[in-house]
Design an enzyme around this catalytic site. Structure first.
Site, mmCIF file in Angstrom:
data_model
loop_
_atom_site.group_PDB
_atom_site.id
_atom_site.type_symbol
_atom_site.label_atom_id
_atom_site.label_comp_id
_atom_site.label_asym_id
_atom_site.label_seq_id
_atom_site.Cartn_x
_atom_site.Cartn_y
_atom_site.Cartn_z
ATOM 1 N N ALA A 1 0.812 -1.220 0.000
ATOM 2 C CA ALA A 1 0.000 0.000 0.000
ATOM 3 C C ALA A 1 0.850 1.277 0.000
ATOM 4 O O ALA A 1 0.880 2.025 -0.984
ATOM 5 C CB ALA A 1 -0.948 -0.016 1.206
ATOM 6 N N ARG B 1 5.266 10.638 -10.546
ATOM 7 C CA ARG B 1 4.458 11.706 -11.137
ATOM 8 C C ARG B 1 5.065 13.071 -10.811
ATOM 9 O O ARG B 1 5.056 13.984 -11.633
ATOM 10 C CB ARG B 1 3.028 11.624 -10.579
ATOM 11 C CG ARG B 1 2.040 12.403 -11.412
ATOM 12 C CD ARG B 1 0.690 12.526 -10.736
ATOM 13 N NE ARG B 1 0.006 11.246 -10.565
ATOM 14 C CZ ARG B 1 -1.241 11.143 -10.084
ATOM 15 N NH1 ARG B 1 -1.912 12.215 -9.726
ATOM 16 N NH2 ARG B 1 -1.802 9.971 -9.945
ATOM 17 N N GLU C 1 10.580 -5.553 -3.316
ATOM 18 C CA GLU C 1 9.513 -6.264 -2.601
ATOM 19 C C GLU C 1 9.998 -7.685 -2.327
ATOM 20 O O GLU C 1 10.352 -8.402 -3.247
ATOM 21 C CB GLU C 1 8.231 -6.249 -3.432
ATOM 22 C CG GLU C 1 7.151 -7.213 -2.986
ATOM 23 C CD GLU C 1 6.724 -7.055 -1.532
ATOM 24 O OE1 GLU C 1 6.556 -5.904 -1.073
ATOM 25 O OE2 GLU C 1 6.585 -8.096 -0.843
ATOM 26 N N SER D 1 1.298 -4.074 -4.894
ATOM 27 C CA SER D 1 0.117 -3.267 -5.205
ATOM 28 C C SER D 1 -1.187 -4.049 -5.151
ATOM 29 O O SER D 1 -1.953 -4.042 -6.101
ATOM 30 C CB SER D 1 0.294 -2.643 -6.604
ATOM 31 O OG SER D 1 -0.756 -1.761 -6.907
ATOM 32 N N CYS E 1 -6.552 -5.999 2.427
ATOM 33 C CA CYS E 1 -7.807 -6.005 3.183
ATOM 34 C C CYS E 1 -8.847 -6.910 2.539
ATOM 35 O O CYS E 1 -9.829 -7.286 3.183
ATOM 36 C CB CYS E 1 -8.389 -4.596 3.268
ATOM 37 S SG CYS E 1 -7.242 -3.384 3.920
ATOM 38 N N VAL F 1 15.527 -6.343 1.330
ATOM 39 C CA VAL F 1 16.533 -5.372 1.783
ATOM 40 C C VAL F 1 16.991 -5.809 3.174
ATOM 41 O O VAL F 1 16.190 -5.880 4.106
ATOM 42 C CB VAL F 1 15.961 -3.955 1.792
ATOM 43 C CG1 VAL F 1 17.008 -2.961 2.311
ATOM 44 C CG2 VAL F 1 15.510 -3.563 0.385
ATOM 45 N N TYR G 1 -32.530 14.361 3.267
ATOM 46 C CA TYR G 1 -33.623 13.515 3.746
ATOM 47 C C TYR G 1 -34.597 13.136 2.645
ATOM 48 O O TYR G 1 -35.037 13.978 1.875
ATOM 49 C CB TYR G 1 -34.411 14.218 4.862
ATOM 50 C CG TYR G 1 -35.805 13.646 5.041
ATOM 51 C CD1 TYR G 1 -35.954 12.322 5.460
ATOM 52 C CD2 TYR G 1 -36.937 14.381 4.749
ATOM 53 C CE1 TYR G 1 -37.214 11.759 5.579
ATOM 54 C CE2 TYR G 1 -38.203 13.825 4.869
ATOM 55 C CZ TYR G 1 -38.340 12.515 5.278
ATOM 56 O OH TYR G 1 -39.578 11.958 5.380
ATOM 57 N N TRP H 1 -35.422 13.634 10.722
ATOM 58 C CA TRP H 1 -34.220 13.928 11.491
ATOM 59 C C TRP H 1 -33.331 12.701 11.380
ATOM 60 O O TRP H 1 -33.600 11.674 11.997
ATOM 61 C CB TRP H 1 -34.565 14.205 12.955
ATOM 62 C CG TRP H 1 -35.398 15.429 13.130
ATOM 63 C CD1 TRP H 1 -36.747 15.491 13.233
ATOM 64 C CD2 TRP H 1 -34.935 16.786 13.226
ATOM 65 N NE1 TRP H 1 -37.157 16.790 13.379
ATOM 66 C CE2 TRP H 1 -36.073 17.610 13.384
ATOM 67 C CE3 TRP H 1 -33.668 17.385 13.191
ATOM 68 C CZ2 TRP H 1 -35.983 19.003 13.502
ATOM 69 C CZ3 TRP H 1 -33.578 18.764 13.318
ATOM 70 C CH2 TRP H 1 -34.725 19.549 13.464
#
Lengths: 451, 451
Positions: A10, A21, A32, A38, A42, A83, A429, A437
């Site tokens: 992530a 960019r 990695e 990527s 989750c 690493v 609403y 409410w």
């Protein structure tokens, strides 16, 4: 300019993309350790349960961008590269190619540590027996899938946090008899106040997942190298599949090898630009601390959005831009069986523990107008500071997307909003969506009168 | 202290309840022309369609509190009492008991005008034929129910605003062949920008409701006093049931009889305490203007929550308390067939018409993580002011409750929030609820780059 990123999930991948960019001329290299980058970790329980992906082993469905796609963007992705250490003085890393076994020294101008967290592995007998799993990365999920494929029938999930709850659901949906063990008196202990935690446990029981709380695990039983049960201080629970989900710890070994300072939480300390105590070394994601804007304390909150947000900030800054991470407010949401649960800010218990003079109001209402046939229960607790009315947090229990109302409170927490203002807001609403409410206005009106 | 309230639905009943609570010694009298008080008029289409209540004529399901319950709270409710005129100098009203026909002079210390809106009734031939209906109050819905009961098969709904859309759905769900006529080029014209309006029309057509837009109604055809069709400038449409939903106008005759000043919108002008230009006379609800906090203009926005909010403020103030109505931000939500639509603030078109330098970003995403089997499309437009980034509004198209995310933007509009802040917020994430980057964060990030 050479930017080296350690960890390609992530935070690491967000940082690499943003750096690229920000500075199209920079060399961006991602190391990695594993075989995937990527991907949405989750989502692993949902692939396993059959709620996502084309099949229960389609973990590829979680991959946002393949290494080839990243390379096409000019980001050099090196899979199965670990690493091993950092020499901050020389601005180099020592990297091992796990395929060839060879090590190489790799220089950097900026180094991002995005090493994430590791599941806590208690010192239990037979922890390494077949059928005993943690869940963090795709290979973990693949191993769980293999255990399921080999005919597991009885599962024990140890730990009632997010991962434990999601895995209990997943295994239940796969047809296993599931027992959830929790050492605390209730599940979901760190997320919700006591009364709200009780509802989570009740939903598990309603759905047929057995919850045994206040139970300590003492070890695992195995026969012929395969798990057969869990030994607790309240007896043995038979199991041919065990998920150990008793927490995570930040992976900070590399940071320590580089002399990077850790914070009081044990995770890496950074400034708002995600810079560590060592020049040229940055940290982002689950291995880093973040500022809780409500408590004004540093926290270690390893959640997906925070990791991505920190990664972006680090990426911009490493590439010469200017970005700051404003911190978190403690938002989280999860679903277990038919119950949706959300929280943001501080629980009442957390606020009291921090010495805040907290006051909370609770409202039980419905997600749609009460006269609507599809109206379902929606319960909310709103917490504020007595005297000032400053919002401190909210907790929701409900169904479907109704609990995403929590984001309204999260947004107000970012601006140190007050309950008095919330009570008077023009929320949308119509009968298929709320009562006139909205439950948020009702609870804010009630809490306002208690300030 | 005698508080007289004219009109016993949303604003009137909210005011009476609040006044009572504020000053238990005050005499609170509510005059209601009709036979029902304190009901959710917004629910009428849903009872008719069978989505609410025990049966399609169970309008009692919409009643929040009966007259007896109001009386038990010490509020004197007089049904079928019409207030004919106000003598502000003498501080009296002339009231007719519609049962006995007798009139009586009723004094007041504070008078609240909560007379709501009346449906616009165009000057069409045969408008009073059997089978031609408006929808505003319970008797209107009962009359529609009677037409349905007498075997209506082909319905024409004239007008594609909220009520027209909801009634088109209701009649469709009751099995009628429905044609929706709209004089503008598209339905939902005042709510959404052009591209988003198109989706609403498309959803109607997908569901089997025929939409004829850009068509002007010239009159109605009837035979033996019963409607048989609608004459338009593009031919005749056969119909045995016609709903006229071409707008509403504030009921201000009583206000005018008292010398109360109207605003530029044609609705009653008040200050933030809901006081009119005439001392002792207050106004709240659909007959009153309100401040749009985004445009800083007075608007006439007859919606249920605003009416209730204004009523509460007026009630507190009439009874000697101190409350202010902070205004609206233009939030609204509706559902038509399987499409949920929400908006807040200003549309891009509205912002341009006000002379604002508006810039908008659009994102098409999903309501849950994209890899989730139950992920459904969710589209959002976010609008902000160029240069400053001040948020101006948002529009959502999606399914179920996902569009209630609009409330996050509504809350930020109340505090004049900026898109830069929204883009960096800690919103709640888990795969069953959103992508890691909630669609709101994605669109805010995109818009931030355009400011």
């Amino acid at each position: 300019m050479r930017i080296v990123v350690v960890g390609g999930v992530a935070a690491g991948m967000s940082a690499a993309s943003r750096a690229r960019r920000q500075d199209p001329d920079a060399e961006v290299v991602v190391f990695e350790r594993g075989e995937y980058v990527s991907y949405g970790a989750c989502g692993l329980p949902y692939v396993l349960s059959g709620q996502a992906g084309d099949s229960t082993d389609d973990f590829g469905a979680l991959v946002a961008r393949t290494p080839a796609q990243m390379r096409a963007r000019g980001i050099s992705v090196r899979l199965r590269h670990e690493v091993l250490s950092v020499d901050a003085g020389a601005a180099t890393t020592l990297v091992r190619d796990l395929n060839s076994g060879q090590t190489r020294t790799e220089p950097y101008d900026h180094l991002l540590l995005a090493t994430g967290v590791a599941p806590v592995r208690p010192d239990w007998e037979n922890l390494n027996a077949a059928g005993v799993h943690v869940l963090r990365e795709i290979p973990d999920a693949q191993a769980i899938g293999a255990s399921l494929g080999s005919g597991a029938k009885r599962a024990v999930v140890i730990g009632g946090g997010y991962i434990g709850l999601e895995m209990a659901e997943a295994l239940h949906l796969r047809g296993l008899k599931v027992v959830l063990l929790e050492s605390a008196p209730q599940v979901a202990g760190r997320m919700l106040d006591r009364q709200y935690r009780a509802e989570v446990g009740a939903e598990l029981e309603r759905g047929g997942i057995e919850v045994r709380a206040g139970v300590n695990v003492e070890g695992l039983h195995a026969r012929a190298g395969r798990v057969t049960g869990v030994q607790t201080d309240a007896g043995t629970v038979r199991a041919d599949l065990v998920i150990v989900a008793v927490g995570v710890r930040p992976r900070v070994e590399l940071a320590q090898s580089a002399g990077v300072r850790l914070g009081r939480t044990g995770a890496i300390a950074t400034d708002a630009r995600m810079q560590t105590s060592v020049p040229g070394i940055w940290a982002a994601g689950d291995n880093a601390e973040s500022l809780n804007r409500v408590s004004r304390r540093k926290v270690h909150l390893p959640l997906g959005l925070g990791a991505n947000r920190m990664g972006r900030v680090a990426g911009v800054n490493m590439a010469g831009g200017e970005a700051k991470f404003p911190g978190v407010v403690g938002s989280a949401v999860f679903r277990v069986l038919n119950l949706s649960v959300a929280r943001t800010g501080l629980t009442h218990e957390e606020a009291l523990a921090l010495g805040l003079d907290a006051v909370s109001a609770d409202v039980r209402s419905t997600d749609h107008a009460g006269y609507f046939h599809d109206a379902r229960p929606l319960q909310v607790r709103l917490t504020a500071e007595r005297g000032t009315g400053r919002l401190l947090g909210a907790q929701f229990l409900g169904h479907g997307d109704a609990v995403k109302r929590v984001d309204v409170v999260a947004a107000l927490l970012h601006g140190r909003g007050k309950v008095q203002a919330l009570a008077e807001m023009d929320l949308a609403y119509a009968p298929p969506f709320s009562s006139v409410w909205d439950v948020l206005l009702v609870v804010a009106g009630k809490l306002r009168a208690m300030i």
